[in-house]
Every structure is written in C-alpha cells, then in structure tokens.
Design an enzyme around this catalytic site. Structure first.
Site, mmCIF file in Angstrom:
data_model
loop_
_atom_site.group_PDB
_atom_site.id
_atom_site.type_symbol
_atom_site.label_atom_id
_atom_site.label_comp_id
_atom_site.label_asym_id
_atom_site.label_seq_id
_atom_site.Cartn_x
_atom_site.Cartn_y
_atom_site.Cartn_z
ATOM 1 C CB ALA A 258 -0.921 -0.012 1.222
ATOM 2 C CB ILE B 83 1.342 -8.247 5.797
ATOM 3 C CG1 ILE B 83 0.543 -9.393 6.390
ATOM 4 C CG2 ILE B 83 0.921 -7.963 4.375
ATOM 5 C CD1 ILE B 83 -0.858 -9.032 6.819
ATOM 6 C CE LYS C 76 -6.273 -14.447 -9.624
ATOM 7 N NZ LYS C 76 -6.490 -13.665 -8.389
ATOM 8 N N PRO D 187 -13.487 -16.854 -14.369
ATOM 9 C CG PRO D 187 -14.636 -16.853 -16.429
ATOM 10 C CD PRO D 187 -14.788 -17.218 -14.969
ATOM 11 C CB THR E 235 -10.754 -7.846 -3.428
ATOM 12 O OG1 THR E 235 -10.937 -8.559 -2.200
ATOM 13 C CG2 THR E 235 -11.596 -8.477 -4.513
#
Ligand SMILES: Cc1cc2nc3c(=O)[nH]c(=O)nc-3n(C[C@H](O)[C@H](O)[C@H](O)COP(=O)(O)OP(=O)(O)OC[C@H]3O[C@@H](n4cnc5c(N)ncnc54)[C@H](O)[C@@H]3O)c2cc1C
Length: 502
Positions: A17, A47, A80, A98, A346
């Site tokens: 971030a 993290i 991806k 998808p 997300t």
C-alpha cells in the site's frame, strides 16, 4: 491561495500500500508541488502476503507507466486468468471464475440468457466451454486480450501473480528515482495540532522527525494513525466472513506455473495456491472458532505439491472495514482501512481504489470535511460490493456439511446480495450498479459455480427458434476451442516476453 496547497505528504508504511501510493503520487506530482516522505520500519516489516491481483492492476501499472516485461521480470510474476475453486460444493466439485467475458464479443449480457434458455431445454454444454478465458486457463495456455472489439480474443481478461516483497522493492526503486524520500525507523511519537487535532509531525525511535500537511496511513493492520490516534472505529463483518487467521508458506516450483490461482475449500476454511516463476505461494485461511492452529498447519503442509521453503507464517486478522478511512488530514490506504480476506484477491484492488479516489479528491491543507465524506462514501460503497461477492462464496456451499460451512449456510446475507440472488434465480438477470467492481461475468461464474440456477431468461429471446439459439451457442463454443488451440503455453509466452530461453 498558494498557502492552502499541500507541500508535504507523509506516508507511514512501506508495504504494497505504501509504495503503490508513493509511486502514484510521484507520477502525478511532476514537476513537484509537494515533497513525499515514506517512513517504514525494517524491524516491523511488511505482511508479505498478497501476491494475486485482479485485472484492475493494469490501471495502476498504466498510471505509473510500468513496462510489462520489466515488471514481470523484476517481481517474478506470472499471468492470472482467474481462480479455480475446488471443493466448494463438496468433494470433487470444481469451477472457474474467469477474468474475461463469456460468449462471442457481440453477445455481451445476452450470452447468459442464451445459455440459460439452452440449459432449460436440456441442450447446453457446460457454461465454462463458452468462456475463452476459462478454456485457455484449463489448457495451461496464455494470450493477452486484444483491443479489436470484433475479435474473440477481446473477451480474454487477465491479471498477475507476483512476489509481494519483490513488488514493494521494485516500486521503492521507482519512487526513489522520482524523488520520494525514504526514512527507516519506527514511528513512536505523533504530534497533533492542539485545536484542530490534525496530525502535524511524526518522530521515529532513531530521533528523525517529519512534518506534514497530509498523512497517508499505510501502516497495515496496526492502523497507527487512523485508529491509534484518530479512532476512526471498525465495522466488524466476521459474522459474514468468519475466517480470522492465515498461515502462509512458499514451496518449490514443481512444474511450469499454471495461469491461475487455485482456492481449495477445506472443512475449516480454504487454501490458496499461487504459482510464481521461481516458487509457489500457499496459504491456509481458516476460522479459529472451527480449527486449531495445529490442525490448519497440518492441513496446509500435507497438501503442498512441492518442498516447503520455510515454516508456515501465521497472520491474524478481523474482517471488516474502518468506519471512516479519511479523518481530518489522515487517509488510510491498504490494510489500515480494513480487510476482507483474500478469497478473491481484492485487497490490492482496494489499495488502487483508495489511490484513485485520493488523486481525484486531492485536498488543500484544510482537508475540507465534504471532501473526506465524499471519499468515505465512495470508498465505502466499493468495499461493500466486494464484501457481498465474497459472502456469496461462503453462503452457497450446499455440498459441504462441516460445522463452518453449515454455520455459513444458515447465516442471513447482506440485503444487496439477497436481492442479486433472487433476481438471478427468477429472471436470469445480474443486477449491478454502475461502479461495482465485479461485473456480470464474475457474478455468473460464481453463482453458477456455487450452485445457483436461473429459472428463466429474457423473454425477447423467444422471438427466434430454440434451434437457432443452439446453433449460435455451438458456433461460439467451436470458435472458442479453435482460438484457444492457437495460443502458446503460459510458460512459453512468459519466457518469450521477458527474454528467457526455454
Ligand atoms: C493471508 C493474507 C493473504 C492475502 N492475499 C492477498 C492477495 O492474494 N491479493 C491481494 O490483493 N491482497 C492480499 N492480501 C492483502 C495484502 O497482503 C495487503 O493488502 C497488502 O500487502 C498491503 O498491505 P499493507 O501495505 O497495507 O500493509 P503491510 O504490508 O503490513 O505494511 C505495513 C507497513 O507499515 C510499517 N509500519 C507499521 N507500523 C509502523 C510504525 N510504527 N513505524 C514505521 N512503520 C510502521 C511496516 O513496517 C510496513 O512497512 C492478503 C492478506 C492476508 C492477510
């Protein structure tokens, strides 16, 4: 006027971030109107999870002007095409979410109605055969989406998997080359204006101190400024999203990386598998109310497909969001603004969403309340729509009967989700507001995959015979199979792009 302009921006935190925010600010702040300083603590660290993205990552990469081949090389990234969900409806169940669209380019939403009509007449093949992105992913192949709106390849969609540590380091180099100042140290003292309560200065354990007009809190789950100082409050959503722990462990690469993430359901949670160029990222996400840490670790280690490269690293979290992400002159971006668990990857998108809103609502020194409210309203709506999409996965798991899943099957869902489910099952329609992140193809994939079925379709389709509908679908299925067959393997495509020999 000019004395109202922001001259000093301070970012606390150097995880994904912090560096993404710094990169975006460095890009738009040229020639510089304000200084950007980022403070991070090596002792606290980052993290270090968060390696799968969704297609909105292209927006960020374009904004800051990253070269794709360099980005893939530097972060050991892979493509991806979506997420394979295994076991979410009981043993052996499997479906693909998808990132591209279903059907032929001109079909758009009508594809769903065409397919539902054929399905109700007992004439449809699996809906997955009508998604070029799914067929390509399942074949281990890759091709980028084209801009030609008439080409079947325009229905493709993709994002990336990357190494989170390398990504932060890559963005750091980008930022430092563009004038962002980095300070290493643990922030230990925070000063506020005695009247306004605005944060004015931060000091680190090393004795450095930095003044600022605007502070971006990217301090991760600690939420150092937004909660620690400004007490923004937290809205807990764990009654909808009950997992609260994760264990992450990388393992050796055992084969060419597949172009998708796999999310496998377990009795007490689910497991991710993220293939990178040099290793595979794995993790178990679980609910401490339904499993012990040892059970989760055993479950994770027993199912790795390569040799573990480290001990499983524990992360504790609480799903929910900060009641306000912008308070006074502090804006929380990243985990400091809340966390929705990683099932649909997300969080990095929500970082971008925060950055986009920060850029369009960039304030003056007084940080008008109206601007902060606007930010909180639009960002809050983004987070809620993502939440509802995640809850759908947890709620609709009829094929599983372990205590965690029975608990989720019995829970009441948010109103917006209940309305979407009812609309789809009754009319075949997927009702979205204009700015929802996940569009109809994503909702269709997951609703179908989790076992929801539509009982009707758009009646206008009845204006032509059923046989014509079937013939159209057959043509589309064939076109998709032929198009996928022309694509190279994911590994070959990657190697060619980044210039690595086979
Ligand atoms: C289990 C799990 C899996 C995830 N998987 C995904 C995924 O696949 N896709 C995705 O998009 N997202 C994922 N996420 C979310 C993703 O990891 C985060 O959104 C992303 O890494 C951003 O984190 P951050 O930068 O907000 O926080 P962090 O990486 O924690 O960074 C916080 C920074 O703040 C600094 N800091 C904290 N306190 C101080 C202090 N007092 N003084 C100085 N510095 C300080 C730290 O040193 C660090 O630099 C996942 C999260 C979890 C928990």
């Amino acid at each position: 006027m000019s004395d109202r302009r922001i001259r000093k921006v301070v970012i606390v935190g150097g995880g994904t971030a912090g560096w993404m925010t710094a990169a975006a600010l460095a890009k738009v702040n040229s020639p510089p109107q304000f200084e950007v300083t980022l403070i991070e603590s090596d002792e606290i660290g980052i993290i270090g999870v968060g390696e799968a993205t969704i297609p909105t990552i292209h927006w960020f990469n374009r904004l800051v002007g990253l070269d794709e081949a360099e980005f893939l090389r530097e972060t050991r990234a892979t493509y991806k095409l979506g997420i394979e969900f295994a076991g979410w409806n009981g043993a052996g169940s499997r479906y693909f979410h998808p990132f591209g669209r279903y059907g032929a380019p001109a079909d758009q939403q009508m594809f769903f109605h065409r397919w539902i009509r054929a399905d109700l007449a007992g004439q449809a093949d699996s809906h997955q055969d009508y998604s070029l992105t799914t067929v390509t992913a399942m074949a281990g192949k890759f091709g980028p989406p084209t801009n030609d709106p008439n080409s079947i390849f325009s229905t493709l969609g993709c994002a990336y998997h990357f190494d989170a540590g390398l990504y932060a380091a890559y963005l750091r180099r980008y930022c430092e080359a563009r004038g962002v100042k980095r300070l290493e140290g643990k922030v230990e003292a925070i000063e506020q204006h005695p009247e306004t309560g605005f944060v004015t200065r931060l000091a680190t354990h090393r004795g450095d101190s930095v003044e600022g007009d605007l502070f971006i809190d990217c301090s991760g789950l600690r939420a150092l400024l937004i909660e620690g100082i400004l007490e923004a409050g937290f809205e807990d959503w764990s009654h909808w999203l009950p997992c609260d722990r994760a264990l992450a462990v990388p393992c050796e690469r055992i084969a060419d990386p597949i172009p998708y993430t796999r999310a496998t359901a377990h009795g007490f949670g689910w497991q991710w598998r993220i293939p990178l160029q040099h290793r595979t990222g794995n993790g178990m996400v679980y609910s401490s109310a339904f499993a012990s840490d040892d059970e989760a670790a055993d479950g994770l280690l027993a199912t790795l497909d390569g040799k573990a490269l480290a001990d499983p690293r524990p992360v504790k979290f609480r799903t929910g969001r900060r009641r306000k992400s912008w308070v006074k002159n502090v804006i929380a971006i990243g985990l400091s603004s809340g966390f929705l668990e990683p099932l649909e990857s997300t969080s990095i998108h929500l970082i971008q969403s925060g950055i986009a809103k920060l850029l369009s609502l960039f304030p003056t020194k007084d940080c008008p309340e109206e601007t902060a409210e606007q930010f909180n309203r639009v960002y809050g709506a983004d987070v809620e729509s993502v939440r509802d999409f995640l809850v759908l996965h947890y709620k609709r798991t009829e094929g599983r009967d372990e205590p965690l899943w029975r608990h989720c099957q019995a829970m009441a869902v948010p109103e917006g989700l209940a309305a979407k489910e009812a609309n789809f099952t009754r009319t075949g329609r997927i009702v979205l507001s204009t700015d929802e992140l996940f569009r109809d193809s994503s909702w269709f994939a997951v609703m179908m995959g989790q076992g929801l079925r539509a009982t009707d379709y758009n009646p206008l389709l009845d204006s032509f015979p059923e046989a014509d509908n079937k013939a159209h679908l057959d043509r589309v299925r064939q076109q998709i199979a032929q198009a996928a067959a022309t694509l190279p393997s994911h590994e070959d495509y990657l190697r060619r792009l980044i210039g690595l020999p086979r």
